[in-house]
Design a protein around this motif. Structure first.
Motif, PDB file in Angstrom:
ATOM      1  N   ASN A  97      -2.253   5.788   3.247  1.00  0.00           N
ATOM      2  CA  ASN A  97      -1.717   4.484   2.839  1.00  0.00           C
ATOM      3  C   ASN A  97      -1.358   3.634   4.054  1.00  0.00           C
ATOM      4  O   ASN A  97      -1.509   2.410   4.026  1.00  0.00           O
ATOM      5  CB  ASN A  97      -0.476   4.685   1.970  1.00  0.00           C
ATOM      6  N   GLU A 133      -4.574   2.179   5.333  1.00  0.00           N
ATOM      7  CA  GLU A 133      -5.013   1.080   4.463  1.00  0.00           C
ATOM      8  C   GLU A 133      -4.177  -0.174   4.702  1.00  0.00           C
ATOM      9  O   GLU A 133      -4.693  -1.292   4.716  1.00  0.00           O
ATOM     10  CB  GLU A 133      -4.882   1.477   2.987  1.00  0.00           C
ATOM     11  N   LYS A 143       1.392   4.858  -8.180  1.00  0.00           N
ATOM     12  CA  LYS A 143       1.334   4.580  -6.735  1.00  0.00           C
ATOM     13  C   LYS A 143       2.174   5.602  -5.978  1.00  0.00           C
ATOM     14  O   LYS A 143       1.733   6.204  -4.994  1.00  0.00           O
ATOM     15  CB  LYS A 143       1.828   3.158  -6.457  1.00  0.00           C
ATOM     16  N   PHE A 185       0.823  -1.214   0.000  1.00  0.00           N
ATOM     17  CA  PHE A 185       0.000   0.000   0.000  1.00  0.00           C
ATOM     18  C   PHE A 185       0.857   1.264   0.000  1.00  0.00           C
ATOM     19  O   PHE A 185       0.339   2.357   0.142  1.00  0.00           O
ATOM     20  CB  PHE A 185      -0.956   0.006   1.197  1.00  0.00           C
ATOM     21  N   ASN A 198       1.028   9.137  -3.725  1.00  0.00           N
ATOM     22  CA  ASN A 198       1.540   9.297  -2.368  1.00  0.00           C
ATOM     23  C   ASN A 198       2.213  10.670  -2.209  1.00  0.00           C
ATOM     24  O   ASN A 198       2.001  11.368  -1.223  1.00  0.00           O
ATOM     25  CB  ASN A 198       2.525   8.155  -2.085  1.00  0.00           C
TER      26      ASN A 198
END
Lengths: 184, 750
Positions: free
Chosen positions: A166, A169, B639, A98, B643
């Motif tokens: 994240n 999660e 990804k 994640f 972030n």
């Protein structure tokens, strides 16, 4: 032993260690500077950021505020002891999957904190958020670990990179994996 | 074996992920060096004055006799350091005055001594006894105080300077004009609407969780420095200049960096002091700054006061933009927070006046912090735009669209690729913006006020020259190396992706390493330029590798592809060791220079939309929902990109609602703590990218994403709070006190 030193017996990551510690030494500095277990990080050295979180006798503590001499005989679990050999713990797997970090510096503290937090939740510890739920949750200790619960229970671990969503999660996903496979 | 799938564009996990989750990842302070001793710094506790020499003698002697102490470095015994060349200090925030070079104090937190001892505990205790007497001089600790008095003359040949100045441009970027004008003021008959408002932002701290750390070690006349730096090349050059030694005798190692956000770039004084201390004691020395020292000794974002005036016609078309900034630097270094830069081009404006004044105050040296200029500057501009929309009785998004332009008015060039309108449209749809009632205080949920706000985000696309070394091993694995830094930006992962795809080898047969000044030079990891900059070097190196490998295969009589068409060679299908046979030809260095950037302007854009809940009874604001749509060129790893942007927004949320370095006005001493966003403070995110590749800047189509997430965030939150409460709050951070005060409609028209 010199003046100002004290013998401390610790079990660190299941290994017995007898060390001579400066009475002024924190558990954090003992781990890092004496034992070269440098996975545990120093972020503020006064209990604000959570980067130094480890478990002492199963409970998460801030190792920067824990004098080494005060925990003689204790069982210490650091980030180095959370995986078994090369097999990552579900939390560690989930943090990678994640993307629960950027710079990675707060990560050992986040994972150590989450590891102990899952155990707290399993034994029924409440958080402030639990009181926003139903009466049953307060009595039984909220069966489901919602994202709000995780956020509240992890609020002591700062991530300046801001990977918080994240991280939550990852923890939620690992909590499911841990529950499915019995205890961690 | 089939051709490996393209990794660029895929959500690949971080290549150093396992190290980071197991504690094996090495940061500077984790480096184990035999024979290491420890240094702790002692610092000034007044903003301006002179240390009484006798008191310093006396305390240094006393500390030298403390248990375990090996050395006490003070201005009384510090070896003379060279002054830095003008190109380092003229427009970069490197201090003009070498550390420990005189007895005057120019700011609270100025280093006065470095104590070296055998253990961290002994060094800490000995340094804690440090106390000196001062001749206290009157201090100017705010820009307003400097404005109120005539400037004192320079001291120490200009190493210490006073007064106010107007820098021409931002750092070494001559086109980023800090004093800029165009057009003529609008005809009064057309100027139907105007906003004239004053905005302020406080001192902010980068607050990387990794404390700055240095380990210095001498081997004869060679110096090795492990340092948490994001500018290996600059640090080596600066250390060489201070110490008067050739750069090739200095090696800087920066393993992983635990966050920087603009700090950890310039050679802060503890690094050179650590090198001096290591030479004095003849042993490797480690210094780790304390959290308190991080506020004074590694830079910060300086305060700004900004006056913005917008003039528009009755349809809300902007006729004039003025943005005047007053900011602060120290008396010993140059830095100007360039808050007005974006106002030069963000909206169509025939008339423009932008100015910056910098006051030299008795405070620590500031420096870049994530979104330097944009973070505070877009707070002012984007709140002013919201205020103008209110005056024009227009939706704030409509007003922005009306003033959209595809030309960079500052340079007159077209943007290389601007898709801001698409960001607005997609963001508005994802957020549900079109359901927003225009009137403030009209949304509520169980007694809690709800507000929706938005802002535009922008940040330049930048690229600098960089080098890359390729090493092919006997077993055919290929390593790419560049003296860049893994600060959490994901450079190791993304560079591995570029190398994997361009060579055709796939991610399992290439690697990328950083953090060693012996690698080919790369610039600082900042200005959101690393992927464009180092990515271009890795792209060139990987393309050259493939070219050489194909040529070798085709020329080699023993190769199955001898004399074949290069297009027929399937590199991934070859045995891993195949390239190993040609490892000498396949080990080389390249340097990638920037292409001609003169015909286009490179700029990223984006749109932020957010929701806040305000509980006026207890003054609590919660940011609940965030939609961001970003136009940053091609996204190599969604990804990691998501972030980064999420982290940038959280950084801006802290700036909006929590962060300020609090000082006691009378003593200039820092007081209290620095609040940061926690797990409990962030919204639910919906982050997306329009993902239009921009090959004008670099061959991989990227423009950088490190900072744009932060830019505009404080304004979006302040605008949402206005929508929730009717309060127009123009001073950051917006605190509980601001929100508890009773709403008075008239105050809005100030």
């Amino acid at each position: 032993m010199n003046d100002g030193e004290v013998a401390v017996n610790l079990r660190i990551n299941s290994e017995s260690r007898q060390v001579t510690a400066d009475v002024r030494s924190t558990l954090l500095d003992l781990l890092r500077e004496r034992l070269h277990l440098t996975g545990t990080k120093k972020g503020c050295d006064h209990g604000l950021c959570g980067a130094c979180t480890v478990s002492v006798d199963g409970e998460r503590v801030l190792s920067c505020l824990t004098l080494a001499a005060s925990i003689d005989g204790a069982d210490v679990l650091t980030i180095e002891g959370i995986s078994s050999g090369n097999d990552l713990h579900p939390l560690q797997e989930a943090f990678i999957e994640f993307d629960g970090f950027q710079c990675g510096y707060c990560t050992p503290g986040q994972i150590s904190s989450a590891h102990a937090m899952l155990a707290e939740h399993q034994r029924g510890d409440l958080s402030m958020v639990t009181f926003d739920g139903g009466r049953d949750d307060v009595i039984t200790g909220c069966a489901r670990l919602s994202n709000q619960e995780i956020r509240e229970r992890m609020a002591g671990n700062i991530c300046r990179c801001g990977a918080y969503a994240n991280i939550v999660e990852a923890i939620a996903s690992a909590a499911e994996a841990v529950t499915e496979n019995g205890s961690a | 074996m089939p051709t490996p799938p393209e990794s660029m564009g895929q959500p690949v996990n971080r290549v150093e992920g396992v190290d980071k989750v197991t504690g094996r990842a090495t940061y500077t302070a984790d480096v184990v060096v035999p024979g290491l001793v420890y240094a702790v710094l002692a610092q000034a506790e007044i903003p301006h004055g002179r240390v009484i020499e006798e008191s310093l003698h006396s305390i240094a002697d006393s500390i030298a006799r403390s248990p375990g102490v090996l050395h006490v470095l003070t201005p009384l015994n510090c070896p003379a350091l060279n002054t830095l060349p003008r190109e380092s200090t003229f427009d970069l925030p490197l201090e003009r005055r070498p550390p420990l070079s005189d007895l005057t104090v120019q700011y609270v937190g100025q280093h006065l001594a470095m104590v070296v001892a055998d253990t961290l505990e002994n060094a800490t205790e000995a340094a804690s006894t440090f106390a000196v007497d001062y001749e206290v001089l009157s201090a100017q600790t705010t820009a307003q105080a400097v404005l109120a008095q005539p400037a004192a003359p320079d001291e120490k040949d200009g190493q210490i300077r006073h007064g106010i100045y107007r820098p021409d441009h931002f750092v070494k970027l001559e086109e980023e004009k800090l004093q800029d004008q165009r057009g003529t003021p609008p005809h009064p008959g057309l100027a139907a609407l105007r906003v004239d408002a004053h905005y302020t932002t406080p001192m902010n701290a980068h607050y990387p969780i990794e404390l700055s750390a240095t380990i210095a070690q001498w081997d004869g006349d060679r110096l090795t420095v492990h340092d948490s730096t994001r500018w290996l090349a600059g640090e080596r050059a600066t250390l060489a200049a201070y110490l008067g030694m050739p750069e090739d005798r200095i090696r800087i190692l920066s393993p992983l960096v635990g966050g920087a956000f603009g700090s950890k770039s310039f050679l802060w004084m503890h690094v050179v002091l650590c090198a001096l201390a290591a030479r004095a004691v003849g042993r490797p020395v480690k210094v780790v700054l304390t959290r308190d020292q991080m506020f004074t000794s590694t830079g910060h974002r300086p305060r700004t006061e900004q006056d913005v005036s917008l003039v528009a016609d009755e349809d809300g078309r902007i006729l004039s933009t003025e943005h005047h900034t007053l900011t602060e630097t120290s008396t010993v270094a140059h830095f100007c927070e360039p808050a007005g830069l974006s106002s030069r081009f963000l909206y169509s404006s025939p008339h423009l006046a932008v100015s910056h004044r910098t006051a030299r105050i008795h405070a620590p040296t500031p420096c870049f912090m994530r979104g330097p200029g944009e973070a505070p500057g877009l707070f002012a501009l984007e709140v002013a735009i919201d205020e103008l929309a209110e005056r024009a009785d227009l939706d704030p998004l409509d007003l922005r669209i009306r003033n959209h332009t595809d030309t960079d008015q500052a340079s007159g060039k077209p943007f290389s690729g601007k898709h801001l309108l698409q960001c607005y449209q997609e963001g508005a749809q994802r957020f549900g913006w079109h359901d927003r009632p225009p009137t403030p205080r009209s949304l509520q949920r169980s007694g809690i006020r709800i507000g929706w706000g938005m802002s535009t985000a922008t940040y330049p696309g930048r690229r600098m020259p960089a080098g890359c070394r390729v090493s092919t091993s006997a077993d055919g694995f290929v390593q790419f190396a560049s003296a860049t830094h893994e600060v959490g930006n994901g450079v190791r992962t993304v560079m591995t992706q570029v190398a994997a795809d361009v060579t055709g080898l796939g991610m399992s047969r290439v690697s990328f390493v950083s953090g060693d000044s012996h690698f080919p030079a790369a610039p600082y990891s900042g200005a959101s330029q690393t992927t464009a900059t180092v990515g271009s070097a890795v792209f060139a190196a990987a393309a050259e590798w493939k070219h050489r490998f194909l040529a070798a295969l085709i020329d080699d009589r023993d190769s199955p592809y001898f004399g074949a068409d290069p297009a027929a060679v399937d590199i991934a299908a070859l045995a891993p060791a195949a390239a190993g046979a040609y490892r000498e030809q396949l080990s080389f260095s390249v340097r990638s220079d920037t292409d001609d950037q003169s015909s286009q302007a490179f700029q990223s854009f984006g749109a932020h939309f957010c929701e806040v809940e305000v509980d006026e009874h207890i003054g609590r604001v919660t940011v609940t929902r965030w939609v961001a749509v970003m136009d940053c060129g091609r996204v190599l790893n969604p990804k990691l990109a998501r972030n980064q942007v999420m982290g940038g927004i959280t950084f801006g949320l802290g700036m909006a609602l929590l962060e300020q370095i609090p000082h006691d006005a009378a003593t200039a001493l820092p007081i209290g703590e620095y609040y940061l966003p926690t797990h409990a403070d962030r919204p639910e995110f919906d982050i997306s990218f329009v993902d239009h590749a921009d090959y004008g800047l670099d061959p991989i189509g990227v423009r950088g994403i490190g900072e744009i997430g932060t830019c505009g965030v404080p304004a979006a939150i302040a605008n949402a709070i206005h929508h929730a409460t009717g309060k127009r709050l123009r001073d950051l951070p917006i605190t509980l006190e601001d929100l508890m005060t009773v709403y008075e409609p008239s105050s809005d028209q100030s």
